[in-house]
Scaffold this motif. Sequence first.
Motif, PDB file in Angstrom:
ATOM      1  N   MET A   1       0.850  -1.194   0.000  1.00  0.00           N
ATOM      2  CA  MET A   1       0.000   0.000   0.000  1.00  0.00           C
ATOM      3  C   MET A   1       0.878   1.234   0.000  1.00  0.00           C
ATOM      4  SD  MET A   1      -3.168   1.008   0.240  1.00  0.00           S
ATOM      5  CE  MET A   1      -4.066   2.461   0.653  1.00  0.00           C
ATOM      6  N   ASN A   2       0.598   2.150  -0.916  1.00  0.00           N
ATOM      7  CA  ASN A   2       1.435   3.334  -1.041  1.00  0.00           C
ATOM      8  C   ASN A   2       0.897   4.526  -0.263  1.00  0.00           C
ATOM      9  OD1 ASN A   2      -0.588   4.594  -2.614  1.00  0.00           O
ATOM     10  ND2 ASN A   2       0.155   3.532  -4.416  1.00  0.00           N
ATOM     11  N   GLY A   3      -0.304   4.417   0.294  1.00  0.00           N
ATOM     12  CA  GLY A   3      -0.857   5.515   1.070  1.00  0.00           C
ATOM     13  C   GLY A   3      -1.626   6.543   0.265  1.00  0.00           C
ATOM     14  N   PHE A   4      -1.720   6.359  -1.044  1.00  0.00           N
ATOM     15  CA  PHE A   4      -2.440   7.300  -1.899  1.00  0.00           C
ATOM     16  C   PHE A   4      -3.655   6.609  -2.501  1.00  0.00           C
ATOM     17  CE2 PHE A   4       1.986   8.674  -2.008  1.00  0.00           C
ATOM     18  CZ  PHE A   4       1.854   9.963  -1.537  1.00  0.00           C
ATOM     19  N   SER A   5      -4.801   7.265  -2.406  1.00  0.00           N
ATOM     20  CA  SER A   5      -6.008   6.712  -3.011  1.00  0.00           C
ATOM     21  C   SER A   5      -5.998   7.000  -4.513  1.00  0.00           C
ATOM     22  CB  SER A   5      -7.248   7.338  -2.376  1.00  0.00           C
ATOM     23  OG  SER A   5      -7.359   8.699  -2.756  1.00  0.00           O
ATOM     24  N   ASP A   6      -6.859   6.291  -5.227  1.00  0.00           N
ATOM     25  CA  ASP A   6      -7.008   6.556  -6.661  1.00  0.00           C
ATOM     26  C   ASP A   6      -7.410   8.007  -6.890  1.00  0.00           C
ATOM     27  OD1 ASP A   6      -6.439   3.883  -7.125  1.00  0.00           O
ATOM     28  OD2 ASP A   6      -8.534   3.307  -7.408  1.00  0.00           O
ATOM     29  N   PRO A  47       2.850   2.161 -11.319  1.00  0.00           N
ATOM     30  CA  PRO A  47       1.696   1.388 -11.822  1.00  0.00           C
ATOM     31  C   PRO A  47       0.357   2.017 -11.426  1.00  0.00           C
ATOM     32  CG  PRO A  47       3.339  -0.091 -10.896  1.00  0.00           C
ATOM     33  CD  PRO A  47       3.765   1.315 -10.546  1.00  0.00           C
ATOM     34  N   ASP A  48       0.284   2.561 -10.225  1.00  0.00           N
ATOM     35  CA  ASP A  48      -0.948   3.212  -9.781  1.00  0.00           C
ATOM     36  C   ASP A  48      -1.207   4.498 -10.551  1.00  0.00           C
ATOM     37  OD1 ASP A  48      -1.411   1.210  -7.885  1.00  0.00           O
ATOM     38  OD2 ASP A  48      -0.307   2.280  -6.340  1.00  0.00           O
ATOM     39  N   VAL A  49      -0.156   5.244 -10.859  1.00  0.00           N
ATOM     40  CA  VAL A  49      -0.308   6.474 -11.634  1.00  0.00           C
ATOM     41  C   VAL A  49      -0.804   6.139 -13.041  1.00  0.00           C
ATOM     42  CG1 VAL A  49       0.912   8.442 -12.668  1.00  0.00           C
ATOM     43  CG2 VAL A  49       1.393   7.771 -10.298  1.00  0.00           C
ATOM     44  N   ARG A  50      -0.218   5.142 -13.649  1.00  0.00           N
ATOM     45  CA  ARG A  50      -0.652   4.760 -14.999  1.00  0.00           C
ATOM     46  C   ARG A  50      -2.094   4.257 -14.997  1.00  0.00           C
ATOM     47  NH1 ARG A  50       4.063   3.761 -18.882  1.00  0.00           N
ATOM     48  NH2 ARG A  50       2.533   2.623 -20.121  1.00  0.00           N
ATOM     49  N   ALA A  51      -2.488   3.523 -13.963  1.00  0.00           N
ATOM     50  CA  ALA A  51      -3.867   3.031 -13.866  1.00  0.00           C
ATOM     51  C   ALA A  51      -4.838   4.193 -13.690  1.00  0.00           C
ATOM     52  CB  ALA A  51      -3.993   2.045 -12.707  1.00  0.00           C
ATOM     53  N   ALA A  52      -4.483   5.158 -12.866  1.00  0.00           N
ATOM     54  CA  ALA A  52      -5.342   6.332 -12.669  1.00  0.00           C
ATOM     55  C   ALA A  52      -5.438   7.140 -13.958  1.00  0.00           C
ATOM     56  CB  ALA A  52      -4.811   7.199 -11.532  1.00  0.00           C
ATOM     57  N   ALA A  53      -4.335   7.264 -14.680  1.00  0.00           N
ATOM     58  CA  ALA A  53      -4.337   7.988 -15.958  1.00  0.00           C
ATOM     59  C   ALA A  53      -5.243   7.281 -16.963  1.00  0.00           C
ATOM     60  CB  ALA A  53      -2.922   8.106 -16.501  1.00  0.00           C
ATOM     61  N   ALA A  54      -5.201   5.961 -16.994  1.00  0.00           N
ATOM     62  CA  ALA A  54      -6.055   5.204 -17.909  1.00  0.00           C
ATOM     63  C   ALA A  54      -7.523   5.426 -17.570  1.00  0.00           C
ATOM     64  CB  ALA A  54      -5.701   3.718 -17.856  1.00  0.00           C
ATOM     65  N   ALA A  55      -7.859   5.440 -16.282  1.00  0.00           N
ATOM     66  CA  ALA A  55      -9.243   5.682 -15.864  1.00  0.00           C
ATOM     67  C   ALA A  55      -9.687   7.089 -16.267  1.00  0.00           C
ATOM     68  CB  ALA A  55      -9.389   5.478 -14.361  1.00  0.00           C
ATOM     69  N   LEU A  56      -8.819   8.069 -16.068  1.00  0.00           N
ATOM     70  CA  LEU A  56      -9.149   9.442 -16.474  1.00  0.00           C
ATOM     71  C   LEU A  56      -9.317   9.542 -17.991  1.00  0.00           C
ATOM     72  CD1 LEU A  56      -6.750  11.447 -14.133  1.00  0.00           C
ATOM     73  CD2 LEU A  56      -9.261  11.479 -14.066  1.00  0.00           C
TER      74      LEU A  56
END
Length: 87
Positions: A1-6, A47-56
């Motif tokens: 867990m990185n501590g940052f939400s989507d 990986p979380d940043v790329r996933a959030a970017a894909a959702a956006l």
Amino acid sequence: MNGFSDEDIAACILALCRERGVGKTICPSEVARRLTSDGSDWRSLMPDVRAAAAALARDGRVVVLQKGVAIDPGAARGPIRLGLPSS
């Protein structure tokens, strides 16, 4: 867990894109570095940043680009850039 939400990550992506402006792009690593400004490992957040970017991108809030061409975020392999849609 990185501590940052989507939501935290998406908000940071949008804030950086707005700071840069329409017609300009950001690197996803800029988002990770901004979020981990405390010196923690930004690479583990990618990986979380790329996933959030894909959702956006699916929601039409950002565009994902490779070599200056908008692409399907699910097809992205390798370096990408993020920007605001032009319209």
